[in-house]
Structures are given as C-alpha cells and as structure tokens.
Design an enzyme around this catalytic site. Structure first.
Site, PDB file in Angstrom:
ATOM      1  N   ARG A 227       4.310  -4.955  -4.103  1.00 48.43           N
ATOM      2  CA  ARG A 227       3.659  -4.600  -3.320  1.00 48.43           C
ATOM      3  C   ARG A 227       3.832  -2.651  -2.896  1.00 48.43           C
ATOM      4  O   ARG A 227       5.053  -2.335  -2.456  1.00 48.43           O
ATOM      5  CB  ARG A 227       3.862  -5.233  -2.257  1.00 48.43           C
ATOM      6  N   HIS A 275      -5.174  -2.878  -7.842  1.00 47.54           N
ATOM      7  CA  HIS A 275      -4.192  -4.701  -7.533  1.00 47.54           C
ATOM      8  C   HIS A 275      -4.807  -5.158  -8.276  1.00 47.54           C
ATOM      9  O   HIS A 275      -5.297  -6.377  -8.340  1.00 47.54           O
ATOM     10  CB  HIS A 275      -4.622  -4.630  -6.236  1.00 47.54           C
TER      11      HIS A 275
END
Ligand code: GLV
Length: 312
Positions: A227, A275
C-alpha cells in the site's frame, strides 16, 4: 418437513459483479442465491464485496457476514462496516505467486544490471560486466504473512540472503525475522533491497518516513507491492533524487489512481505500475470464497477473519 430457503448474497464489485454472482450460484446452488448489488436493493444476508460505494453499508443493514474479494482490507475498514459484522479477507488465492514474480522482476533487473545492458545495446556495445556478488544483495521483507511466502521461497531458491520484519515476534523457520522498532531499524540497515508486503493499518501508516529511509544503505532499493500509505512519498522522492536510494519499483501510491502529474511516472529511478502486483484471480478467489461460505454455513470457524483491533 420444510426446507430452509437459500440465503441471499449480494455481490458488490467495481466490475464483473454479475459474473461473480452467477459463478457463486453455480458453486453454492441451493445454499445461497447471489445477485449483483444495485443501489436500493433489499438487505441481503451475505455479501461479497470490493470497493463498495459508501452507501453500501447504510443500505445493507441485515448482513450476517461479508467476504472481501481482496486481501488488504484498509479501504473496506475506512467505510466503517458495522463493528459486529464478521469480515473475511481473501488469503493468497494466487496473489502471492504474482507478487513473487513482481519482486523477482525488479530485483533481477537491478542485480543482473539489465538497465546497464539496455543502455549498452542502444550503443551497440558488446561489453560484459563483472557479475555482482549475491551475498551483497540481502532482501529484507517488511511483513512475512501468507502473501510473502512465495517470494521468500523464490528468493531462497535463487540463493539470495532473505530476512523479514514482523510487527509481532514469530517463528520464521530458516528465515531470520526481526521485530519491534529496533528490529525494523536493523533490517533496514542490513538489506540491499527492502520489499513492503504489509497491511496498511493505523500502526503501519507512514512506517517508512525520512528517518527510516535514511537507515537504508546508500545505493539500496525499495519495492512496494502493498500500500502506498506505508511510505512517506515526499521522503521517498527525496531519497531517490539524492541517489541515496538507487531505485524503486512501486506498484502502489498513496492516492490511486495516481494522476499524470505524479512525479513517480517520470522519475528515472522509479518504475511505477498500476497496482497489478497481486491481482485477484477470479476463479481462485471464487473457489476460496465459496469454500469459506460453506464453512460459515456449517457454523465452522473461517480463516482470514479480519481483526478490527489489528486493522487487517
Ligand atoms: C489488493 O491490493 C488486495 O488487497 O487484494
């Protein structure tokens, strides 16, 4: 004898909810009746969800259990699901191997000097470089949960020294596991490549700030497959600008999607991807969620239960 009607299951996903609902109906025929969520739907008994709109939990007030279609639940927890609602996260389901591939790609590019060879090739220059000693390429993983295991095995298989850091003490077998603040500093100072594979929680938010990045050896590398919020992006850019960090492979940003003006896109020492390091694989995820639902229906404990206290 009356037969209990199937429980209702709502599927709320950014895309493909209809297909997921149809697949869950096939896997759990007679046990649940799944349909794709629409605003204003009546309350369901179960939910499978990822990135639901904020209205979701306000409307779905009768849920008895919810299954995340991903591993990191920081986004879901930010929507404040009802505190008593059991929330179950996806465990690996094929993500761990993808993450290992991502880490190996970045690491081998640096360690085997492929950028240098690409530059030489531009000049049609045939010039073998001396091999770099692998003992100087210790990889330090921040986090050593189930998602990190394939990366550890792959790195060990190729002979890289590997070590890890976990928030709480744990047995790592042949993997040295550091813990606590001191342990984090020790791992950062002794790793040539640091890989973040930690959940984002109030404890890990901003974990890698300027002072911690400064502990990494000059010329070291950073990979983030977890993250963006784990690292202070301004401090990271500064460390890269100064050359203190020689490179970064980043799959995540503090704000996603990152806009075209984000400096990561153009930084010569950064490789930014959107991502994709550990994508949810549809069939693997559906198999795992269906199995978790069967366990829940039988009243058995389900692994992957999110702890609101720990935040993952
Ligand atoms: C992806 O980032 C996930 O948490 O599953």
């Amino acid at each position: 004898m009356s037969v209990a009607p199937p429980l209702s299951l709502t599927v709320c996903l950014p895309q493909g909810a209809e297909e997921w609902a149809a697949s869950l109906n096939l896997r759990l025929a007679g046990q649940v009746e799944a349909s794709a969520w629409r605003a204003g739907d009546p309350p369901a008994d179960l939910a499978v969800l990822w990135k639901p709109p904020p209205a979701f939990f306000n409307e779905q007030t009768r849920l008895r259990v919810a299954f995340a279609a991903g591993a990191g639940v920081d986004g879901l927890l930010a929507l404040r699901p009802p505190p008593g609602l059991p929330l179950i996260r996806l465990e690996d389901a094929g993500m761990g191997v993808q993450m290992a591939e991502y880490v190996l790609h970045a690491l081998l590019r640096w360690y085997r000097q492929f950028d240098r060879y690409a530059a030489q090739a531009q000049r049609a220059e045939w010039r073998p470089q001396p091999p770099l000693p692998k003992v100087e390429w210790t990889v330090g993983l921040l986090g050593c949960g189930v998602l990190a295991h394939p990366t550890v095995r792959a790195l060990q298989g190729l002979g890289f020294p590997v070590q890890a850091w976990a928030r709480r003490p744990r047995e790592g077998g042949d993997l040295p596991v550091f813990t606590g603040d001191e342990g984090l500093n020790a791992l950062l100072a002794s790793s040539r490549v640091v890989v973040a594979v930690l959940p984002l929680t109030p404890d890990t938010q901003g974990l890698l700030q300027a002072e911690r990045l400064a502990r990494m050896p000059a010329g070291s590398y950073f990979i983030n497959i977890a993250r963006g919020g784990l690292v202070d992006e301004t401090a990271l850019l500064d460390a890269l600008d100064r050359g203190h960090l020689a490179g970064a492979a980043l799959d995540v940003c503090a704000t996603e999607p990152s806009g075209p003006e984000h400096p990561f896109w153009r930084h010569p020492r950064v490789q930014l991807t959107p991502h994709i390091a550990g994508a949810t694989l549809r069939d693997e995820a559906l198999d795992q969620i269906a199995e978790k639902i069967r366990c829940w229906l039988r009243g058995e404990p389900i692994s992957g239960r999110v702890s609101l206290e720990a935040g993952y």
